[in-house]
Scaffold this active site. Structure first.
Site, PDB file in Angstrom:
ATOM      1  N   CYS A 258      41.425  44.247 107.797  1.00 33.45           N
ATOM      2  CA  CYS A 258      41.578  43.415 106.599  1.00 33.45           C
ATOM      3  C   CYS A 258      42.606  43.998 105.636  1.00 33.45           C
ATOM      4  O   CYS A 258      43.333  43.270 104.964  1.00 33.45           O
ATOM      5  CB  CYS A 258      40.235  43.242 105.899  1.00 33.45           C
TER       6      CYS A 258
ATOM      7  N   HIS B 173      35.682  45.412 102.054  1.00 32.28           N
ATOM      8  CA  HIS B 173      36.532  44.372 102.635  1.00 32.28           C
ATOM      9  C   HIS B 173      37.666  44.031 101.682  1.00 32.28           C
ATOM     10  O   HIS B 173      37.442  43.791 100.492  1.00 32.28           O
ATOM     11  CB  HIS B 173      35.701  43.118 102.910  1.00 32.28           C
TER      12      HIS B 173
ATOM     13  N   ASN C 235      41.249  34.972 102.217  1.00 36.31           N
ATOM     14  CA  ASN C 235      40.562  35.855 103.146  1.00 36.31           C
ATOM     15  C   ASN C 235      41.287  35.873 104.498  1.00 36.31           C
ATOM     16  O   ASN C 235      42.240  35.120 104.720  1.00 36.31           O
ATOM     17  CB  ASN C 235      39.105  35.403 103.322  1.00 36.31           C
TER      18      ASN C 235
END
Length: 463
Positions: free
Chosen positions: A87, A382, A404
């Site tokens: 991520c 994250h 995202n």
């Protein structure tokens, strides 16, 4: 006499352990307390046959999120990290490609290869592990500093420092030139094999040091070991490209110029413009430590010659102002969160009151942010790309929006919407271009940092 003393000590320990154990009387108390609430029978029937979150969901919070934003950056393609912990790279690349689009009036688009950078990320981390083993080889195998390297020789998590250091060193390539492989998108098996090999190699290096091998011989053997890791990475991720032909296109895929041949470094200079290092500062909200002080995390980097994660600790109100200044100028930001708390992944909503666990469980969950961090209950897990904020009439943030990397089919068409209350409680890291940072904060960022250990509960790599 010594034997008698030891025996008595053993009895004392056993007696103490027994006194601390759960007794039948305690169990009767627990049972009585549970059965005294008639609602527990109905609650059990509901919880036993449903997901806890489905039962605890606050219906009012679930349906009260307004999707309009007063300050919003242009949307771009949503990517998917799939079953990997990359991520940090996806968020960092989101920022770089958005900056490129902004510089070209949004008329030219570029998509970066994640697998190319991931290849060198894993190779650099392997080298860092082997170097760490060599440097601690004089310590016992069960020493904490040695265990640090063998416990987790390599991982696919990271921070924006990794994007900066790796791109500056190895350049970038387009996604079309080096596309994803199965192991890039599903890193578990590849990681297990590389970890196992690195542990084996680490033991051999420790034996060489113990046997008084020459430094040059140790370095030569380490290079051979890294060649093996390189080979494993080529087989799973593909051999890194050295040069390629590429044609820039607009958002509809229409060519905007001639086809040219690039090296990764040449392409990097054209799309980014120069080194990323030194153009940004990292800020963090960690209420355990004094604000307006800098901190650095030991060994929290992607390469032996890379940059440790260094940050300026700020209150959330000041972090929000940095984010707002950037977003108002059309700049997206790398940011990270504890996304597993009070969030609905399917709906793409993060609200501090989204689930009423207290009413369901008949207890309270009262720790504040600092207490959650120090007890390992919360931390940065994250990374996502901050893209929008909604401000009230006084200019205060009401809610936020992040891009995202879980695909456009997840969350709210690939985005997560956050109330400002949730943002304050579960947001931790933000990377800000220096042009949006006040002079005083830039000065504070240059303070000599306090060094924190890599085992600090907040400093897990973003995944």
């Amino acid at each position: 006499m010594k034997k008698i003393i030891l025996t008595l000590a053993a009895v004392a320990v056993c007696a103490t352990a027994g006194a601390q154990g759960i007794t039948p009387a305690m169990l009767k108390t627990f049972e009585k307390d549970y059965q005294s609430n008639p609602a527990n029978k109905a609650l059990f029937n509901a919880v036993a046959t449903n997901n806890i979150d489905d039962i605890a969901r606050n219906f009012k919070a679930r349906n009260s999120m307004n999707k309009s934003f007063s300050v919003e950056t242009p949307e771009q393609n949503i990517h998917n990290q799939k079953q990997s912990g990359r991520c940090w790279m996806f968020s960092g690349f989101n920022v770089l490609r958005a900056n490129f689009a902004k510089a070209h009036g949004d008329s030219v688009r570029v998509e970066f290869s994640h697998v190319y950078t991931f290849f060198y990320d894993q190779l650099e981390k392997a080298n860092m592990m082997l170097e760490g083993v060599i440097n601690t080889a004089s310590l016992p195998i069960d020493d904490a500093k040695v265990q640090f390297w063998f416990k987790s020789p390599i991982n696919d998590g990271g921070t924006f420092c990794g994007v900066s250091d790796l791109a500056d060193k190895y350049g970038l390539v387009p996604m079309s030139v080096m596309p994803e492989t199965y192991s890039a998108e599903n890193t578990t098996r590849m990681a297990r094999l590389i970890k196992s090999k690195l542990r084996e190699q680490g033991l051999e290096l420790r034996k060489m040091v113990a046997g008084k091998a020459k430094k040059a011989d140790i370095e030569a053997r380490k290079t051979q070991m890294l060649s093996t890791i390189y080979n494993m990475l080529c087989l799973t991720l593909g051999e890194p490209v050295k040069s390629f032909s590429y044609t820039f296109t607009d958002k509809k895929g229409k060519p905007t110029g001639e086809t040219r041949t690039y090296t990764p470094q040449e392409f990097y200079r054209e799309v980014v413009g120069g080194p990323i290092s030194g153009t940004f500062i990292m800020v963090m909200n960690d209420p355990r430590h004094p604000y307006h002080k800098t901190y650095e995390v030991d060994l929290d980097r992607h390469a032996q010659d890379g940059t440790n994660w260094k940050y300026l600790n700020l209150p959330m109100e000041e972090i929000a102002q940095l984010a707002i200044a950037s977003l108002k100028d059309g700049r997206k930001l790398y940011s990270s969160y504890d996304v597993g708390k009070q969030s609905d992944r399917k709906a793409g909503i993060c609200d501090a009151n989204l689930y009423d666990y207290e009413s369901l469980m008949g207890t309270t969950f009262g720790m504040n942010k600092a207490e959650r961090i120090m007890t390992f209950d919360s931390g940065s897990t994250h990374a996502m790309t901050l893209t929008a904020v909604d401000l009230d009439a006084q200019g205060n943030p009401v809610k936020w929006k992040v891009e995202n990397s879980w695909s456009a089919e997840s969350c709210d068409k690939g985005y997560m919407l956050m109330t400002n209350e949730w943002f304050n409680e579960y947001m931790f890291r933000l990377v800000v271009d220096k042009q949006y940072v006040p002079a005083q904060l830039l000065k504070e960022f240059e303070q000599k940092p306090t060094m924190l250990t890599a085992e600090d509960p907040l400093f897990l790599p973003d995944e």
